[in-house]
Design a protein around this motif. Sequence first.
Motif, PDB file in Angstrom:
ATOM      1  N   LYS A  86       0.841  -1.191   0.000  1.00 25.57           N
ATOM      2  CA  LYS A  86       0.000   0.000   0.000  1.00 25.57           C
ATOM      3  C   LYS A  86       0.884   1.252   0.000  1.00 25.57           C
ATOM      4  N   GLY A  87       0.552   2.195  -0.861  1.00 23.70           N
ATOM      5  CA  GLY A  87       1.315   3.438  -0.938  1.00 23.70           C
ATOM      6  C   GLY A  87       2.338   3.454  -2.052  1.00 23.70           C
ATOM      7  N   ILE A  88       2.661   2.268  -2.596  1.00 25.94           N
ATOM      8  CA  ILE A  88       3.615   2.186  -3.706  1.00 25.94           C
ATOM      9  C   ILE A  88       2.841   2.204  -5.020  1.00 25.94           C
ATOM     10  N   PHE A  89       3.370   2.896  -6.008  1.00 27.68           N
ATOM     11  CA  PHE A  89       2.750   2.949  -7.326  1.00 27.68           C
ATOM     12  C   PHE A  89       3.027   1.622  -8.041  1.00 27.68           C
ATOM     13  N   PHE A 349      -1.242   4.917   8.142  1.00 28.13           N
ATOM     14  CA  PHE A 349      -1.534   6.064   7.284  1.00 28.13           C
ATOM     15  C   PHE A 349      -0.270   6.881   7.021  1.00 28.13           C
ATOM     16  N   GLU A 350       0.490   7.154   8.061  1.00 30.57           N
ATOM     17  CA  GLU A 350       1.717   7.939   7.897  1.00 30.57           C
ATOM     18  C   GLU A 350       2.731   7.212   7.023  1.00 30.57           C
ATOM     19  N   HIS A 351       2.745   5.863   7.111  1.00 34.47           N
ATOM     20  CA  HIS A 351       3.643   5.071   6.268  1.00 34.47           C
ATOM     21  C   HIS A 351       3.261   5.218   4.797  1.00 34.47           C
ATOM     22  N   ILE A 352       1.963   5.169   4.516  1.00 41.70           N
ATOM     23  CA  ILE A 352       1.485   5.322   3.137  1.00 41.70           C
ATOM     24  C   ILE A 352       1.811   6.709   2.607  1.00 41.70           C
ATOM     25  N   VAL A 353       1.636   7.735   3.437  1.00 42.48           N
ATOM     26  CA  VAL A 353       1.955   9.107   3.022  1.00 42.48           C
ATOM     27  C   VAL A 353       3.437   9.222   2.661  1.00 42.48           C
ATOM     28  N   ARG A 354       4.293   8.656   3.503  1.00 42.08           N
ATOM     29  CA  ARG A 354       5.734   8.728   3.247  1.00 42.08           C
ATOM     30  C   ARG A 354       6.094   8.000   1.955  1.00 42.08           C
ATOM     31  N   LEU A 355       5.515   6.804   1.773  1.00 42.41           N
ATOM     32  CA  LEU A 355       5.789   6.046   0.561  1.00 42.41           C
ATOM     33  C   LEU A 355       5.311   6.783  -0.684  1.00 42.41           C
ATOM     34  N   MET A 356       4.125   7.390  -0.602  1.00 43.32           N
ATOM     35  CA  MET A 356       3.595   8.111  -1.763  1.00 43.32           C
ATOM     36  C   MET A 356       4.474   9.294  -2.143  1.00 43.32           C
ATOM     37  N   ASN A 357       5.017   9.971  -1.143  1.00 42.94           N
ATOM     38  CA  ASN A 357       5.921  11.091  -1.437  1.00 42.94           C
ATOM     39  C   ASN A 357       7.173  10.596  -2.166  1.00 42.94           C
ATOM     40  N   GLU A 358       7.705   9.474  -1.695  1.00 45.01           N
ATOM     41  CA  GLU A 358       8.882   8.891  -2.351  1.00 45.01           C
ATOM     42  C   GLU A 358       8.547   8.409  -3.760  1.00 45.01           C
ATOM     43  N   GLN A 364       8.032  11.006 -11.157  1.00 43.28           N
ATOM     44  CA  GLN A 364       8.333  12.206 -11.931  1.00 43.28           C
ATOM     45  C   GLN A 364       9.635  12.040 -12.707  1.00 43.28           C
ATOM     46  N   GLU A 365      10.629  11.480 -12.049  1.00 44.61           N
ATOM     47  CA  GLU A 365      11.927  11.299 -12.699  1.00 44.61           C
ATOM     48  C   GLU A 365      11.814  10.335 -13.880  1.00 44.61           C
ATOM     49  N   GLU A 366      11.120   9.215 -13.678  1.00 45.83           N
ATOM     50  CA  GLU A 366      10.974   8.234 -14.743  1.00 45.83           C
ATOM     51  C   GLU A 366      10.095   8.759 -15.871  1.00 45.83           C
ATOM     52  N   LYS A 367       9.034   9.466 -15.519  1.00 47.96           N
ATOM     53  CA  LYS A 367       8.128  10.017 -16.532  1.00 47.96           C
ATOM     54  C   LYS A 367       8.853  11.008 -17.421  1.00 47.96           C
TER      55      LYS A 367
END
Length: 406
Positions: A86-89, A349-358, A364-367
């Motif tokens: 959860k939180g990873i694309f 929830f905080e773990h998911i937020v941190r992962l989403m930011n990463e 963005q870099e890959e895109k």
Amino acid sequence: MISPERSPSQSPRSPAGPGAAAAAVAPFLSISVTDPVKMGTGVQAYISYRVITKTNLPEFEGPEKIVIRRYSDFEWLHDRLAEKYKGIFIPPLPEKNAVEKFRFSKEFIELRRQALDLFVNRIASHPELKQSEVLRVFLQADEEKMDRARSYETGIFKKPADFLQMFKDVQSKVSDVVLGKEKPVEESTPEYEKLKNYIFELENHLAEAQKQAYRLVKRHRELGQSLAEFGKAIKLLGACEGDVMEKVFSEVGSKSEMLSIKLQREADNLLFNFEEPLKDYVRAVQSIKQATMMDRANAFRQHFDLDQERKYKELNLEKLKFMNPEKYAEAESEFRELKADSEEATKKFEHIVRLMNEEHARFQEEKTADIGLAFHEFAKGQAKLAKDIADAWRSVLPKLEACSTS
């Protein structure tokens, strides 16, 4: 995220110093999805693929493994990763269904093969996903073990905990309807609102770009077909005229047919190296919206609801301490459990937020790299096509001019 043709490859050997016995090999994991083959007939027909894995990672069974997989196996891998991380694309899969008459066309099969190759290599290049057990099962298990894994986790043998969670989810939804609860509260911070707006706008702009790229492919094919038909017609016209006109018109017709082939090739190039990468990023953004952002929303609601309930129970506990000491011990025990659940939900929830930011920074870099490459291939192909067209027509101008003045 990379173009459909690119896959992670073995890292170069480190330069050995004088007297070194052998150069050290950097860890690598290379995966290829190859050799699509139609299996079965009628409605039971499907495409199988050879998935070839080459690696020197110790957690794998050996340096090379070849397994046979079908689309539903890739789907299993995607769904298991989405459940756990959860939180990873999670990289998107190509569309599951196609119009029946195109489902086994050469073009569709190759597009899907490249998309599946890209999907699994994205996973293999991700710092977290590449360490997953389900990836190793997907890449190494024989067909019998793979079928058992899919059966156990996708519906035939549901785990007891899954049934319990399903019951709780249904019970909660029924209670919400009966009690007429208000719409669940949603996370609303400036940073997250900015991210959501960006994702929604990005999806719209990518979808529009992909739609126009599709039209470009279509126009190239239509123009190529028209030039081929024009070439045949102009040759027949020249044959009817005879003498000098026949020779000149025959050359014009040949140039038209040659340009027709080049246009068809450029249409294929546009499809595979321009439209498909754009379409893939549309899928990626939709996956972020429908899965990752939904996971974050659910985690926030659980965190918020439990935190509100904890505060409410804490106030009641204080009252019980003085008004009903007999029930205080039992209520205190329940409160401790609730508090632990609330803290766990907050951490999740905080773990998911941190992962989403990463993940957003990584995305963005890959895109930027992938979309930049796609547009570079587009411009390069168009420049070459324009030159070929100009050279072809320029070569027949002197002869046409001679005809017009004779």
